[in-house]
Design a protein around this motif. Sequence first.
Motif, PDB file in Angstrom:
ATOM      1  N   LEU A 186       0.751  -1.536  -0.493  1.00 28.15           N
ATOM      2  CA  LEU A 186      -0.078   0.265   0.344  1.00 28.15           C
ATOM      3  C   LEU A 186       0.847   1.483   0.085  1.00 28.15           C
ATOM      4  O   LEU A 186       0.351   2.461  -0.337  1.00 28.15           O
ATOM      5  CB  LEU A 186      -0.978   0.099   1.427  1.00 28.15           C
ATOM      6  N   LEU A 187       1.947   1.216   0.634  1.00 28.21           N
ATOM      7  CA  LEU A 187       2.296   2.659   0.865  1.00 28.21           C
ATOM      8  C   LEU A 187       3.162   3.575   0.176  1.00 28.21           C
ATOM      9  O   LEU A 187       3.066   4.253  -0.678  1.00 28.21           O
ATOM     10  CB  LEU A 187       4.261   2.635   1.843  1.00 28.21           C
ATOM     11  N   GLY A 188       3.581   2.722  -1.166  1.00 29.37           N
ATOM     12  CA  GLY A 188       4.055   3.384  -2.109  1.00 29.37           C
ATOM     13  C   GLY A 188       3.330   3.541  -2.994  1.00 29.37           C
ATOM     14  O   GLY A 188       3.015   4.720  -3.722  1.00 29.37           O
ATOM     15  N   LEU A 189       1.687   2.719  -3.192  1.00 33.11           N
ATOM     16  CA  LEU A 189       0.918   3.633  -4.329  1.00 33.11           C
ATOM     17  C   LEU A 189      -0.017   5.196  -3.549  1.00 33.11           C
ATOM     18  O   LEU A 189      -0.342   5.639  -4.273  1.00 33.11           O
ATOM     19  CB  LEU A 189      -0.223   2.381  -3.543  1.00 33.11           C
ATOM     20  N   ILE A 190       0.161   4.745  -2.157  1.00 32.57           N
ATOM     21  CA  ILE A 190      -0.237   6.496  -1.137  1.00 32.57           C
ATOM     22  C   ILE A 190       0.329   7.381  -1.839  1.00 32.57           C
ATOM     23  O   ILE A 190      -0.020   8.107  -1.648  1.00 32.57           O
ATOM     24  CB  ILE A 190      -0.329   6.044   0.036  1.00 32.57           C
ATOM     25  N   GLU A 191       1.736   6.835  -1.810  1.00 32.25           N
ATOM     26  CA  GLU A 191       2.634   8.412  -1.950  1.00 32.25           C
ATOM     27  C   GLU A 191       2.713   8.530  -3.748  1.00 32.25           C
ATOM     28  O   GLU A 191       2.012   9.635  -3.630  1.00 32.25           O
ATOM     29  CB  GLU A 191       4.341   7.162  -1.920  1.00 32.25           C
ATOM     30  N   LEU A 219      -8.559  10.463   2.417  1.00 31.95           N
ATOM     31  CA  LEU A 219      -8.480   9.353   2.164  1.00 31.95           C
ATOM     32  C   LEU A 219      -8.770   8.431   3.224  1.00 31.95           C
ATOM     33  O   LEU A 219     -10.027   8.633   4.022  1.00 31.95           O
ATOM     34  CB  LEU A 219      -6.500   8.755   3.255  1.00 31.95           C
ATOM     35  N   ASP A 220      -9.189   7.133   2.427  1.00 32.61           N
ATOM     36  CA  ASP A 220     -10.218   6.377   3.007  1.00 32.61           C
ATOM     37  C   ASP A 220      -9.993   4.773   2.960  1.00 32.61           C
ATOM     38  O   ASP A 220      -9.628   4.088   1.414  1.00 32.61           O
ATOM     39  CB  ASP A 220     -11.804   6.521   2.419  1.00 32.61           C
ATOM     40  N   GLY A 221      -8.982   4.475   4.185  1.00 35.11           N
ATOM     41  CA  GLY A 221      -9.088   3.288   3.964  1.00 35.11           C
ATOM     42  C   GLY A 221      -7.396   2.873   4.423  1.00 35.11           C
ATOM     43  O   GLY A 221      -7.006   2.530   4.528  1.00 35.11           O
ATOM     44  N   PHE A 222      -7.287   3.947   4.954  1.00 37.70           N
ATOM     45  CA  PHE A 222      -5.733   3.824   4.995  1.00 37.70           C
ATOM     46  C   PHE A 222      -5.424   5.449   5.767  1.00 37.70           C
ATOM     47  O   PHE A 222      -5.942   6.827   5.486  1.00 37.70           O
ATOM     48  CB  PHE A 222      -4.949   4.413   3.788  1.00 37.70           C
ATOM     49  N   PRO A 223      -4.634   4.945   6.862  1.00 44.94           N
ATOM     50  CA  PRO A 223      -4.205   4.229   7.788  1.00 44.94           C
ATOM     51  C   PRO A 223      -5.073   3.365   8.501  1.00 44.94           C
ATOM     52  O   PRO A 223      -5.814   3.523   8.671  1.00 44.94           O
ATOM     53  CB  PRO A 223      -2.992   4.717   8.632  1.00 44.94           C
ATOM     54  N   ARG A 224      -4.514   1.751   8.454  1.00 43.94           N
ATOM     55  CA  ARG A 224      -5.075   0.663   9.002  1.00 43.94           C
ATOM     56  C   ARG A 224      -4.338   0.006  10.701  1.00 43.94           C
ATOM     57  O   ARG A 224      -5.399  -0.546  10.719  1.00 43.94           O
ATOM     58  CB  ARG A 224      -5.550  -0.138   8.328  1.00 43.94           C
ATOM     59  N   LEU A 230       2.745   7.497   6.885  1.00 43.29           N
ATOM     60  CA  LEU A 230       1.499   8.837   6.442  1.00 43.29           C
ATOM     61  C   LEU A 230       2.229   9.912   7.239  1.00 43.29           C
ATOM     62  O   LEU A 230       2.382  11.155   6.702  1.00 43.29           O
ATOM     63  CB  LEU A 230       0.420   8.830   6.646  1.00 43.29           C
ATOM     64  N   ASP A 231       2.290   9.996   8.546  1.00 46.40           N
ATOM     65  CA  ASP A 231       3.067  11.466   9.205  1.00 46.40           C
ATOM     66  C   ASP A 231       4.296  11.818   8.511  1.00 46.40           C
ATOM     67  O   ASP A 231       4.612  13.036   8.152  1.00 46.40           O
ATOM     68  CB  ASP A 231       2.686  10.847  11.304  1.00 46.40           C
ATOM     69  N   LYS A 232       5.347  10.512   8.650  1.00 43.51           N
ATOM     70  CA  LYS A 232       6.612  10.936   8.060  1.00 43.51           C
ATOM     71  C   LYS A 232       6.433  11.478   6.241  1.00 43.51           C
ATOM     72  O   LYS A 232       6.799  12.485   6.129  1.00 43.51           O
ATOM     73  CB  LYS A 232       7.807   9.749   8.034  1.00 43.51           C
ATOM     74  N   LEU A 233       5.490  11.333   5.487  1.00 44.28           N
ATOM     75  CA  LEU A 233       5.542  10.990   3.836  1.00 44.28           C
ATOM     76  C   LEU A 233       4.590  12.699   4.010  1.00 44.28           C
ATOM     77  O   LEU A 233       5.251  13.256   3.502  1.00 44.28           O
ATOM     78  CB  LEU A 233       4.931  10.164   3.161  1.00 44.28           C
ATOM     79  N   LEU A 234       3.789  12.580   4.491  1.00 42.17           N
ATOM     80  CA  LEU A 234       3.560  14.146   5.031  1.00 42.17           C
ATOM     81  C   LEU A 234       4.756  15.301   5.088  1.00 42.17           C
ATOM     82  O   LEU A 234       4.388  16.146   4.551  1.00 42.17           O
ATOM     83  CB  LEU A 234       2.266  14.852   5.339  1.00 42.17           C
ATOM     84  N   VAL A 293      -1.142   1.681  12.630  1.00 42.86           N
ATOM     85  CA  VAL A 293      -0.195   2.352  12.627  1.00 42.86           C
ATOM     86  C   VAL A 293       1.117   2.650  12.828  1.00 42.86           C
ATOM     87  O   VAL A 293       1.577   3.776  12.299  1.00 42.86           O
ATOM     88  CB  VAL A 293       0.136   2.520  15.163  1.00 42.86           C
ATOM     89  N   PRO A 294       1.884   1.129  12.977  1.00 39.19           N
ATOM     90  CA  PRO A 294       2.995   1.527  11.404  1.00 39.19           C
ATOM     91  C   PRO A 294       2.640   2.640  10.161  1.00 39.19           C
ATOM     92  O   PRO A 294       3.039   3.410   9.864  1.00 39.19           O
ATOM     93  CB  PRO A 294       3.552   0.324  11.016  1.00 39.19           C
ATOM     94  N   GLN A 295       1.533   2.643   9.880  1.00 36.85           N
ATOM     95  CA  GLN A 295       0.558   2.891   8.293  1.00 36.85           C
ATOM     96  C   GLN A 295       0.459   4.132   9.089  1.00 36.85           C
ATOM     97  O   GLN A 295       1.215   5.157   7.595  1.00 36.85           O
ATOM     98  CB  GLN A 295      -0.272   2.615   7.106  1.00 36.85           C
ATOM     99  N   ALA A 296       0.365   4.856   9.929  1.00 34.55           N
ATOM    100  CA  ALA A 296      -0.584   5.624  10.260  1.00 34.55           C
ATOM    101  C   ALA A 296       0.840   6.730  11.254  1.00 34.55           C
ATOM    102  O   ALA A 296       1.805   8.445  10.446  1.00 34.55           O
ATOM    103  CB  ALA A 296      -1.129   5.705  11.211  1.00 34.55           C
ATOM    104  N   GLU A 297       1.689   6.234  11.283  1.00 35.21           N
ATOM    105  CA  GLU A 297       3.808   6.710  11.161  1.00 35.21           C
ATOM    106  C   GLU A 297       4.068   7.615  10.362  1.00 35.21           C
ATOM    107  O   GLU A 297       4.328   8.102  10.065  1.00 35.21           O
ATOM    108  CB  GLU A 297       4.192   5.954  12.404  1.00 35.21           C
TER     109      GLU A 297
END
Length: 186
Positions: free
Chosen positions: A68-73, A87-92, A100-104, A94-98
């Motif tokens: 999922l991660l590359g797809l979102i970026e 965003l609908d369905g992500f993050p699901r 996303l915070d780093k990516l943003l 805590v690592p995804q939430a973290e």
Amino acid sequence: MSTGKGLIFLGPPGSGKGTQAQQLSEALNIPHISTGEMLREAIAKQTPLGQKAQTYVDKGELVPDELLLGLIENRLNQEDAQQGWILDGFPRNVPQAEFLDKLLHKLSKFSQQAINLDVPDEVIIDRLLLRGRKDDNEQTIRRRLEVYREKTQPVLDYYRQHDRLSSIDGNRQLDKVTTTLKQVVS
């Protein structure tokens, strides 16, 4: 930091996330980004990602982060997402939430607000059975809800601890939920 709106829609499958995200997307003129739709499209087109994802979806399991991660970026870097997104369905988890915070932070983008649509399990099961997708039978739905609670509850706690979570009663008429959402994000 950009002033665009970055909204994260959380809630179990069948809670109305997609419908409400679409309504708000049109009202705010920002894209509704559904990881579920992106994955279903990849599965239908039998892309390498889609083929990998298919094995997890068939069992009612969550698709692994690395798929999922590359797809979102990539999606957040597209032109239509420059003024904001939902965003609908992500993050699901805590690592995804973290992530996303780093990516943003890396992309220097958007204030972020997480919105949880709260709907009782029995209502969700009824909704999903009526929807009639081939992967929606009661056993698979109950398993998806179990996986959702196990993996995603910590995400709600993560956003609550960062003072970025709003919970909304999603078990009401569609227009009442939409009205409440518009009030929360304005």
